[in-house]
Design a protein around this motif. Structure first.
Motif, short mmCIF file in Angstrom:
data_model
loop_
_atom_site.label_atom_id
_atom_site.label_comp_id
_atom_site.label_asym_id
_atom_site.label_seq_id
_atom_site.Cartn_x
_atom_site.Cartn_y
_atom_site.Cartn_z
N ARG A 80 46.77 45.27 35.77
CA ARG A 80 45.40 44.76 35.72
C ARG A 80 44.39 45.84 35.31
NH1 ARG A 80 48.63 42.57 39.02
NH2 ARG A 80 48.31 43.97 40.78
N ARG A 82 44.84 47.63 32.78
CA ARG A 82 44.96 47.70 31.31
C ARG A 82 44.89 46.35 30.61
NH1 ARG A 82 50.22 49.92 29.71
NH2 ARG A 82 49.28 49.77 27.66
N PHE A 83 45.18 45.25 31.36
CA PHE A 83 45.31 43.95 30.69
C PHE A 83 44.58 42.84 31.44
CE2 PHE A 83 49.17 46.35 29.62
CZ PHE A 83 49.08 46.35 28.24
N HIS A 84 44.24 41.81 30.70
CA HIS A 84 43.64 40.60 31.25
C HIS A 84 44.34 39.42 30.57
CE1 HIS A 84 40.62 38.01 32.99
NE2 HIS A 84 40.32 37.51 31.81
N ARG A 115 52.01 40.30 24.39
CA ARG A 115 50.80 39.65 23.89
C ARG A 115 50.62 38.23 24.39
NH1 ARG A 115 48.52 43.85 23.12
NH2 ARG A 115 48.96 45.16 21.37
N LEU A 141 45.43 40.15 26.87
CA LEU A 141 44.45 40.96 26.15
C LEU A 141 44.49 42.40 26.65
CD1 LEU A 141 41.43 38.50 26.38
CD2 LEU A 141 43.21 38.62 24.61
N GLU A 142 44.36 43.33 25.73
CA GLU A 142 44.41 44.74 26.12
C GLU A 142 43.02 45.24 26.52
OE1 GLU A 142 46.62 48.86 24.78
OE2 GLU A 142 46.92 47.03 23.62
N VAL A 143 42.54 44.68 27.63
CA VAL A 143 41.29 45.09 28.29
C VAL A 143 41.53 44.97 29.78
CG1 VAL A 143 39.79 44.37 26.38
CG2 VAL A 143 40.29 42.78 28.24
N PRO A 144 40.88 45.79 30.59
CA PRO A 144 41.04 45.65 32.05
C PRO A 144 40.66 44.24 32.49
CG PRO A 144 39.91 47.70 31.54
CD PRO A 144 40.00 46.91 30.25
N THR A 145 41.31 43.75 33.53
CA THR A 145 41.04 42.39 33.98
C THR A 145 39.57 42.21 34.33
OG1 THR A 145 41.75 40.60 35.43
CG2 THR A 145 41.54 42.78 36.43
N THR A 146 39.10 41.01 34.11
CA THR A 146 37.72 40.67 34.48
C THR A 146 37.70 39.63 35.59
OG1 THR A 146 37.58 39.05 32.68
CG2 THR A 146 36.75 41.27 32.23
#
Length: 154
Positions: A80, A82-84, A115, A141-146
């Motif tokens: 989490r 690194r990914f969302h 992916r 998605l390669e963004v921290p979880t929101t």
């Protein structure tokens, strides 16, 4: 043969409870009831929040329940920091009407890639009869979880 765990790290139950406050998850009364080694389980009431005018469980409520379980499972299955995960596609076959009580859902992974993830969600009534079967595809998605608690969203 040892199967690797599907979950990434620990998430305390109170974090999952805090995330649902002030959302559709809370409005529909959806609860996570168990995080097992190979699945996520939850329940949803069949009441005035989740039924259609004929008094039966609304198909849209079943779909919201299925996507909620799949999304929480996907959230638990990634790093989490690194990914969302977000829903890309969902389908559902409504098999049996339900007029009262609770429905329970079990989300299990079909595919967990870098992916995308695909989850099967089986929803049953209080007599353990299959009510709905759904398949939900999540984008990773390669963004921290929101995913945030109500306090963090404010």
């Amino acid at each position: 043969m040892n199967t690797p765990p599907i979950w990434h790290g620990e998430v305390p139950p109170d974090v999952l409870t805090a995330m649902r406050r002030g959302t559709l998850i809370e409005t529909l009364g959806i609860e996570v009831t168990a995080v097992l080694p190979d699945s996520l389980q939850g329940r949803m009431p069949v009441d005035s929040r989740t039924t259609q005018p004929a008094g039966m469980l609304h198909g849209g409520a079943s779909v919201a329940f299925a996507e909620t379980l799949a999304s929480i499972a996907g959230f638990l299955a990634v790093d989490r920091a690194r990914f969302h995960v977000v829903g890309m596609e969902i389908n559902a076959n409504h098999l049996r009407p339900v007029a009262e009580g609770w429905v329970t859902g079990v989300a299990r992974p079909i595919y967990r890639g870098g992916r995308a993830q695909v989850w099967e969600v089986r929803i049953a009534d209080d007599q353990d009869r299959l009510v709905c079967i759904s398949r939900c595809t999540l984008a990773v998605l390669e963004v921290p979880t929101t995913y945030l608690s109500a306090e963090q969203r404010a």
